[in-house]
Design a protein around this motif. Structure first.
Motif, PDB file in Angstrom:
ATOM      1  N   MET A  59      58.855 -54.718  55.693  1.00  0.00           N
ATOM      2  CA  MET A  59      60.242 -54.314  55.681  1.00  0.00           C
ATOM      3  C   MET A  59      61.071 -55.352  56.400  1.00  0.00           C
ATOM      4  N   GLU A  60      62.338 -55.386  56.078  1.00  0.00           N
ATOM      5  CA  GLU A  60      63.242 -56.363  56.691  1.00  0.00           C
ATOM      6  C   GLU A  60      63.878 -55.736  57.933  1.00  0.00           C
ATOM      7  N   THR A  61      63.464 -56.178  59.110  1.00  0.00           N
ATOM      8  CA  THR A  61      64.139 -55.707  60.320  1.00  0.00           C
ATOM      9  C   THR A  61      65.278 -56.678  60.628  1.00  0.00           C
ATOM     10  N   ALA A  62      65.929 -56.455  61.753  1.00  0.00           N
ATOM     11  CA  ALA A  62      67.072 -57.314  62.079  1.00  0.00           C
ATOM     12  C   ALA A  62      66.633 -58.752  62.299  1.00  0.00           C
ATOM     13  N   ARG A  63      65.357 -58.972  62.585  1.00  0.00           N
ATOM     14  CA  ARG A  63      64.890 -60.316  62.891  1.00  0.00           C
ATOM     15  C   ARG A  63      63.991 -60.921  61.820  1.00  0.00           C
ATOM     16  N   GLY A  64      63.644 -60.170  60.833  1.00  0.00           N
ATOM     17  CA  GLY A  64      62.803 -60.718  59.772  1.00  0.00           C
ATOM     18  C   GLY A  64      61.807 -59.693  59.271  1.00  0.00           C
ATOM     19  N   VAL A  65      60.755 -60.207  58.660  1.00  0.00           N
ATOM     20  CA  VAL A  65      59.808 -59.320  57.990  1.00  0.00           C
ATOM     21  C   VAL A  65      58.814 -58.754  58.999  1.00  0.00           C
ATOM     22  N   LEU A  66      58.830 -57.447  59.131  1.00  0.00           N
ATOM     23  CA  LEU A  66      57.807 -56.784  59.927  1.00  0.00           C
ATOM     24  C   LEU A  66      56.796 -56.207  58.954  1.00  0.00           C
ATOM     25  N   GLY A  67      55.558 -56.649  59.070  1.00  0.00           N
ATOM     26  CA  GLY A  67      54.517 -56.145  58.193  1.00  0.00           C
ATOM     27  C   GLY A  67      53.558 -55.272  58.978  1.00  0.00           C
ATOM     28  N   VAL A  68      53.005 -54.268  58.325  1.00  0.00           N
ATOM     29  CA  VAL A  68      51.998 -53.424  58.959  1.00  0.00           C
ATOM     30  C   VAL A  68      50.745 -53.483  58.108  1.00  0.00           C
ATOM     31  N   PHE A  69      49.656 -53.854  58.723  1.00  0.00           N
ATOM     32  CA  PHE A  69      48.383 -53.889  58.020  1.00  0.00           C
ATOM     33  C   PHE A  69      47.495 -52.793  58.597  1.00  0.00           C
ATOM     34  N   ILE A  70      47.068 -51.882  57.740  1.00  0.00           N
ATOM     35  CA  ILE A  70      46.215 -50.779  58.196  1.00  0.00           C
ATOM     36  C   ILE A  70      44.886 -50.885  57.472  1.00  0.00           C
ATOM     37  N   TYR A  71      43.800 -50.845  58.223  1.00  0.00           N
ATOM     38  CA  TYR A  71      42.504 -50.663  57.599  1.00  0.00           C
ATOM     39  C   TYR A  71      41.986 -49.307  58.037  1.00  0.00           C
ATOM     40  N   SER A  72      41.821 -48.434  57.074  1.00  0.00           N
ATOM     41  CA  SER A  72      41.343 -47.093  57.376  1.00  0.00           C
ATOM     42  C   SER A  72      39.917 -46.969  56.869  1.00  0.00           C
ATOM     43  N   ASP A  73      39.036 -46.380  57.696  1.00  0.00           N
ATOM     44  CA  ASP A  73      37.651 -46.195  57.235  1.00  0.00           C
ATOM     45  C   ASP A  73      37.472 -44.830  56.582  1.00  0.00           C
TER      46      ASP A  73
END
Lengths: 160, 387
Positions: free
Chosen positions: B323-337
């Motif tokens: 997503m685009e926050t005020a400072r740039g791209v914030l990415g979330v990487f989730i690995y779920s087992d």
């Protein structure tokens, strides 16, 4: 623009990527286009991904790792993005948990230097060819690698 | 294959004499971890030749709290509270990116009301964040008045957040499946009043600071970051857009209700400090436009589509959302087992972490005083670098 993931669809896109490197396999259990590659072919694949005109992944968005302690391996995760075509690709690479070493991507994307330093700091993965491999967040004398699943620290609170 | 691990001390060995007929020597100057322009604890080591910067060595880690490790022991709802504490000026957008990634992975469909309120709140916060940056940049460059103006106006937006959310900084508002609270009946009216107040303000900011000859001298043609370097260094947000790359996720991969709003992606031409300054000024205007278009059409519906205390279990797999926050791209990487309601591994691709390293490319060759302008124009929030 040529062929992009938008016009090709995820599967054809993955086929194109896998055509670059015969040892590439489709990475299951992923919510976006993803391929898995053995560590021996990682560097060539990444170079081709960057330089192949139809893909031109010019931005390394993210690099991180997962500690699969039960299988005794680390999984390296690279997230690539192309500002030219607007498509994403996840590249994963598995390396053994004992003496983990992977080639550096710093020659291809300069930001990899610091993303790899973060992974080195928190997972203890060594990067071959990295010119400035140092601790990033933790101090130089820190013992252990906190994001490993077997990391313990005298000050650690036990999770409930 | 062999790996050599280095230490910071090795890097800071006494340098040799510079190549110059005069008797000069390069030397290290330590900036931080407490320095007025760092706005947090960031240590920067500068290798200087006289006043000219030869090399920049950023040393982050002074606010490292191990958020990624903590996430491994927390349910997805609890993780939201941690994201507030990364980029605290984009707390709502940080909440949202986790909520959206979890929703996508768990197959939760939200409704139009939730998405509209989320978009409105995110844009209000973008205005607030950019306004704060503007004042702080002025303060860094010696124009303290700007700081007072921006804090005055930031307060007005803060009051709207406080009334709806109950918090001013650590929002914990956007949850997987909806929102923590519904908006109050007079929210629309108050935001409209705010818009009427804020719209002329951006022009006031321009007359107050943008046209100032000293500011122009200190920003124009200083610290040029080319488009190629910006992309190779993984810069996102206003930093990459100022270099002329129209990379804005709100336009390229629309989320929320951004596709229903008409707005422009602001890009610079040169990538100097002035472009980074003006891109943010213009983005405030664009954010006002987005809020104006959406504020009258908040659809009816519930503000939460799941049970509030529902256990969220993700299927086994790798999930990435950004997503685009005020400072740039914030990415979330989730690995779920696939077991339990906690992630096996959670990683945040934070915009400030990637933007920070651009200074090592931009700053060499410039003077110390320019360094202040360069770092200020990157708009770094340190807890987001360290996580």
């Amino acid at each position: 623009m040529g062929d992009t993931i938008g016009t090709m669809g995820t599967e054809a896109f993955e086929q194109l990527v896998m055509g670059l490197e015969p040892q590439c396999r489709k990475r299951e259990q992923s919510d976006c286009a993803a391929v898995d590659v053995p560590v021996s072919a990682l560097e060539t694949l990444m170079r081709n991904l960057r330089d192949e005109v139809r893909l031109s992944f010019d931005m390394l968005l993210d690099h991180t790792a997962i500690d699969h302690i039960q299988d005794g391996r680390f999984e390296l995760v690279y997230l690539l993005y192309s500002t030219r075509h607007g498509h994403h690709l996840m590249v994963t690479c598995e390396i053994p948990r004992t003496d983990p070493i992977a080639p550096t991507m710093g020659d291809l994307w300069p930001i990899a230097h610091w993303q790899e330093r973060e992974v080195f700091d928190l997972f203890g993965i060594g990067y071959d060819g990295h010119l400035d491999l140092r601790r990033l967040f933790l101090e130089d004398g820190w013992q252990g690698y906190p994001l490993r699943k077997d990391y313990t620290d005298p000050d650690m609170l036990e999770p409930a | 294959m062999s790996v050599t691990v280095r230490t910071l001390d090795e890097l800071l060995t006494p340098p040799t004499a510079a190549d110059s007929p005069l008797s000069t020597q390069e030397y290290f100057v330590n900036m931080g971890p407490q320095h007025p322009i760092a706005h947090g604890s960031l240590r920067i080591i500068l290798l200087l030749d006289g006043e000219t910067i030869r090399k920049v060595i950023p040393v982050p880690g002074y606010v490292h709290r191990g958020i990624e490790k903590m996430c491994e022991h927390m349910s997805y709802r609890k993780i939201i509270t941690l994201t507030d504490r990364m980029d605290y000026l984009s707390a709502l957008m940080n909440n949202w990116v986790v909520a959206r990634t979890v929703e996508k992975a768990a197959g939760i469909e939200t409704n139009a009301r939730i998405e509209t309120i989320r978009t409105l709140m995110a844009e209000l916060q973008r205005i607030q964040s950019h306004a704060l940056w503007w004042g702080v940049l002025g303060m860094d460059l010696g124009a303290f008045t700007a700081f007072l103006y921006s804090f005055r106006d930031r307060e007005i937006i803060g009051e709207i957040f406080e009334e709806t959310i109950g918090a001013r900084l650590t929002m914990n508002y956007i949850q997987p499946g909806g929102l923590m609270y519904d908006i109050l009946p007079d929210f629309v009216q108050k935001v409209k009043k705010l818009l009427a107040y804020v719209r002329p303000l951006i022009n006031e900011y321009d007359t107050l600071l943008s046209g100032n000859a000293i500011l122009q001298e200190r920003l124009r043609n200083i610290g040029i970051l080319t488009a190629k370097d910006a992309v190779a260094f993984g810069c996102t947000g206003p930093v990459v857009r100022a270099s002329g790359v129209p990379y804005d996720l709100r336009k390229l991969e629309p989320y929320g209700v951004y596709d229903k709003a008409d707005f422009d992606v602001v890009v610079g031409t040169k990538g100097d400090c002035w472009d980074r300054y003006y891109v943010r000024m213009e983005e405030m205007r664009q954010s006002i436009r987005i809020v104006e278009q959406l504020i009258d059409n908040i659809p009816e519906g519930p503000y939460m589509v799941t049970k509030y205390n529902a256990r969220l279990k993700l299927p086994k797999g790798r999930f990435y959302g950004q997503m685009e926050t005020a400072r740039g791209v914030l990415g979330v990487f989730i690995y779920s087992d696939g077991n339990g309601d906690t992630p096996y591994r959670m990683h945040f691709r934070s915009p400030n972490f990637n933007n920070l390293w651009a200074v090592t490319q931009i700053a060499p060759g410039w003077r110390i005083a320019d360094y202040i302008a360069i770092q200020s124009s990157l708009d770094l929030v340190i807890p987001d670098i360290d996580r």
